[in-house]
Design a protein around this motif. Structure first.
Motif, mmCIF file in Angstrom:
data_model
loop_
_atom_site.group_PDB
_atom_site.id
_atom_site.type_symbol
_atom_site.label_atom_id
_atom_site.label_comp_id
_atom_site.label_asym_id
_atom_site.label_seq_id
_atom_site.Cartn_x
_atom_site.Cartn_y
_atom_site.Cartn_z
ATOM 1 N N ALA A 126 35.181 42.138 43.182
ATOM 2 C CA ALA A 126 34.973 42.436 41.764
ATOM 3 C C ALA A 126 36.163 41.990 40.931
ATOM 4 O O ALA A 126 36.015 41.420 39.843
ATOM 5 C CB ALA A 126 34.727 43.937 41.588
ATOM 6 N N CYS A 127 37.352 42.243 41.477
ATOM 7 C CA CYS A 127 38.576 41.901 40.747
ATOM 8 C C CYS A 127 38.681 40.394 40.541
ATOM 9 O O CYS A 127 38.961 39.920 39.436
ATOM 10 C CB CYS A 127 39.771 42.433 41.532
ATOM 11 N N VAL A 128 38.425 39.642 41.608
ATOM 12 C CA VAL A 128 38.558 38.188 41.530
ATOM 13 C C VAL A 128 37.519 37.593 40.574
ATOM 14 O O VAL A 128 37.822 36.735 39.749
ATOM 15 C CB VAL A 128 38.425 37.567 42.937
ATOM 16 N N LEU A 129 36.274 38.073 40.685
ATOM 17 C CA LEU A 129 35.204 37.493 39.871
ATOM 18 C C LEU A 129 35.177 38.084 38.462
ATOM 19 O O LEU A 129 34.854 37.402 37.494
ATOM 20 C CB LEU A 129 33.848 37.715 40.542
ATOM 21 N N GLY A 130 35.530 39.387 38.370
ATOM 22 C CA GLY A 130 35.345 40.088 37.100
ATOM 23 C C GLY A 130 36.522 39.974 36.147
ATOM 24 O O GLY A 130 36.356 39.648 34.974
ATOM 25 N N PHE A 131 37.728 40.254 36.632
ATOM 26 C CA PHE A 131 38.882 40.194 35.726
ATOM 27 C C PHE A 131 40.093 39.613 36.441
ATOM 28 O O PHE A 131 41.036 40.317 36.808
ATOM 29 C CB PHE A 131 39.207 41.569 35.124
#
Lengths: 322, 337
Positions: free
Chosen positions: B294-299
């Motif tokens: 999520a971190c890599v793709l989202g923010f």
């Protein structure tokens, strides 16, 4: 920029692999009077072939897209478990050996298209972290489905037992593994040097913008390249499951030696991955024979020595990958 | 004195941390967990120096963290040193480790650096794992928390006492870190990340700067590790595993790489989140994996990085530089070959 490498050089290198492996096997035979040493040498070669195959898949993906695929081991484990699931439901081993890797490839391509693809334009650290996260999730999912302990996965009866070659006898399954892995290495080399698609792949490693400008769909290249790497991992995963056991982390234990293999062989060089794999395999198994406690550290020591003498690895190209 | 967003953050965070022993019971978190956050943050900051400022993916910083822990633990166990001596010896062990592996890492950049740092970090893991007679091997190693050891002041710190000591070390480290990255040295590291070729043309030996950055990074991680060891009175090999390094890097990215406070935010989410979730389910690993994704793709800029960007005081963002790279292929080609 590095210069183009003509196909003939690769053919030469292929010949060198065959000669080199032949020489190593000759050593095995010469030392066969000392049963322990020759057994360990042979085991080291088989182990090295595993490392080489895993490192090849890693290098293919890394060279083209700059992605360090931390989930490579998870794909191996997945393939192993899929084969296990098939065989335990009565499917024949040979069928599973082909189909499980293909199913893994489908999963791999889905992951690449949906999750990794958006990161190609960014710094490599992002795809590294993403695949790292995926491997953590995968490990836990295997754990839930198949349990924390290993599951029994043994080679078919036709590959049990040993094959005598006059001087010494080899376990049939190990011999089979060595054969399959060698065939796969040869097939990959031929694919990359003798097919139009393979040439495009290698050209894209050198300059993907130029290849795109010349009318090749680079996204297709990325996808097929990833699939190829995962297929190698998949086949290795099934074979490793039969040889080294199968549990949620079994693929990941092969990942670290594969990284070391890539470093020793030199980043950017597929040939280096093969040589590196054999060296790491031999170093590990021979140290196991004499100093068991140092068996894991041996490959790192080898890596430190190689890097001291040749900072870019044995066959790495200077300038590539910083 | 104007209060910009950065200053507000600084004041707010320090007040929050000073009150933590009183606030943490309200959310049912033990103060030792908050203590762990601070020490985890030291390791994350050490990763941030390499990742966010110098542009090198550090996947071996857990080894330095663990060297700090083992350095402190072994010196307590075998030489019966006091708290301060153990902290210094642990930090020194990490620095020594960096002096050994640094020369191998220093010549490489990008993913090559990442691979090398994973591999060399793993050496220390296997040494701790295999050297069972001394380190206790896989089972880890227990040791007692020593006296503080200031003159004849024989007192052992516990709970909030230990926490406030950590807080002092932490605030000092943050200050030192801020001074470091704003110094000419720190600016040079950023310049190396942005365009190393140009730095070299200016006559600076970039490898030497990178080497010193690695040493500083290892020292910081070692300091955190030494205190972490004495917080738990325990050292175990997995502390040095590359998975742990990955968690440090995640904390940096999650909070915001290239920012002063990002690592603290990331570490807080990671450590406290792990504590809370693992009390409900043992499937923690799926959550942390999902957090990575999520971190890599989202923010990808991290939480703090995104907030600061909105305020116009963008940190050393990777995105804008990325654009520069693709716009000037000449520089990219120069850099790669």
């Amino acid at each position: 920029m590095q210069t183009a490498r003509p196909g003939s050089t690769i053919a030469l290198r292929l010949a060198a692999i065959v000669v080199g492996l032949g020489a190593l096997l000759a050593i095995v035979f010469l030392l066969s009077k000392n049963g322990q040493v020759s057994t360990q040498l042979f085991n080291g070669l088989v182990l090295g072939a595993f490392y080489a195959i895993v490192a090849l898949g890693l290098s293919l993906i890394m060279n083209l897209t700059g992605t360090i695929n931390m989930a490579h081991g998870s794909f191996m484990t997945l393939s192993g478990y899929l084969a296990f699931a098939m065989v335990s439901r009565g499917t024949n081993f040979w069928f599973a050996l082909i189909v499980a890797p293909l199913m893994t490839v489908i999963v791999g391509v889905l992951v690449e298209r949906t999750l990794i693809r958006p990161l190609y334009q960014k710094e490599p650290i992002y795809s590294l972290l993403l695949t790292f996260g995926l491997s953590l999730m995968a490990e836990e999912i295997y754990h839930i489905i198949w349990g924390a302990n290993g599951v029994p996965f043994s080679p078919p009866p036709s590959l049990a037992g040993t094959v005598g070659l006059g001087f010494m006898s080899f376990p049939a399954f190990r011999l089979f593994i060595a054969l399959v892995l060698l065939l796969m290495i040869a097939a990959i080399a031929l694919f990359l040097t003798r097919t139009r698609f393979g040439l495009r792949l290698r050209a894209a490693v050198q300059d993907s913008e130029m290849i795109a400008a010349l009318g090749t769909n680079t996204q297709v290249l990325y996808m097929v390249n990833f699939a190829l790497g995962i297929f190698l991992a998949g086949v290795a995963g099934v074979l490793a499951a039969g040889l080294l056991g199968l549990n949620p982390t079994s693929g990941n234990t092969l990942l670290m030696p594969a990284f070391v293999t890539v470093i020793i062989g030199g980043m950017g060089s597929l040939f280096g991955s093969i040589v590196g794999g054999v060296l790491v395999g031999l170093a590990t198994s021979l140290t196991t024979l004499w100093i068991p406690a140092a068996s894991e550290v041996a490959m790192y020591a080898l890596m430190a020595i190689v890097l001291t003498i040749r900072p870019r690895g044995l066959f790495g190209e200077e300038g590539l990958f910083g | 004195m104007r209060f910009g967003p950065t200053r507000l953050i600084t004041v707010g965070v320090v007040i929050l941390l000073a009150l933590a022993p009183f606030l943490s019971p309200l959310i049912h978190v033990d103060i030792s967990i908050v203590n762990e956050v601070l020490l985890f943050t030291l390791a994350a900051m050490s990763a941030n120096l390499l990742l966010g400022y110098t542009g090198l993916p550090p996947f071996g910083n857990a080894a330095f963290f663990g060297l700090g822990t083992y350095g402190a633990g072994l010196s307590i166990k075998y030489f019966h040193v006091n708290f301060i001596e153990a902290t210094l010896l642990g930090t020194a062990a990490a620095l020594l480790g960096a002096l050994v592996v640094g020369p191998f890492l220093v010549r490489r950049r990008g993913i090559y650096f990442g691979l090398l740092s994973i591999a060399f970090g793993q050496v220390f893991y296997f040494i701790a794992y295999r050297f069972t007679d001394v380190t206790g091997g896989e089972d880890g190693m227990n040791f007692a928390r020593p006296y503080l050891g200031i003159s004849n002041f024989h007192v052992t710190l516990h709970g909030s006492g230990f926490y406030y000591l950590t807080l002092v070390v932490f605030v000092a480290s943050i200050l030192a870190f801020k001074l470091l990255v704003e110094s000419p040295f720190g600016r040079t590291l950023v310049a190396i990340r942005q365009n190393e070729v140009r730095v070299r043309y200016l006559g600076l030996d970039s490898n030497r700067f990178v080497f010193v950055a690695i040493l500083i990074s290892a020292t910081m991680a070692g300091l955190g590790g030494a205190l972490f060891g004495m917080l738990n009175n325990f050292a175990w090999p997995l502390l040095m595993d590359w998975h742990q390094s990955g968690d440090f890097v995640l904390s940096v990215i999650l909070g915001g790489s290239g920012t002063i406070w990002g690592p603290l935010l990331g570490s807080a989410i990671y450590v406290i989140g792990k504590d809370i979730i693992s009390s409900y389910t043992n499937l923690w690993q799926i959550f942390i994996g999902a957090l990575f994704v999520a971190c890599v793709l989202g923010f990808p800029r991290g939480i703090l990085g995104s907030i600061l960007a909105r305020f116009g005081t963008a940190p050393l963002s990777n995105e804008s530089e990325e654009a520069n790279w693709t716009q000037s292929p000449a520089i990219a080609a120069d850099h790669h070959g």
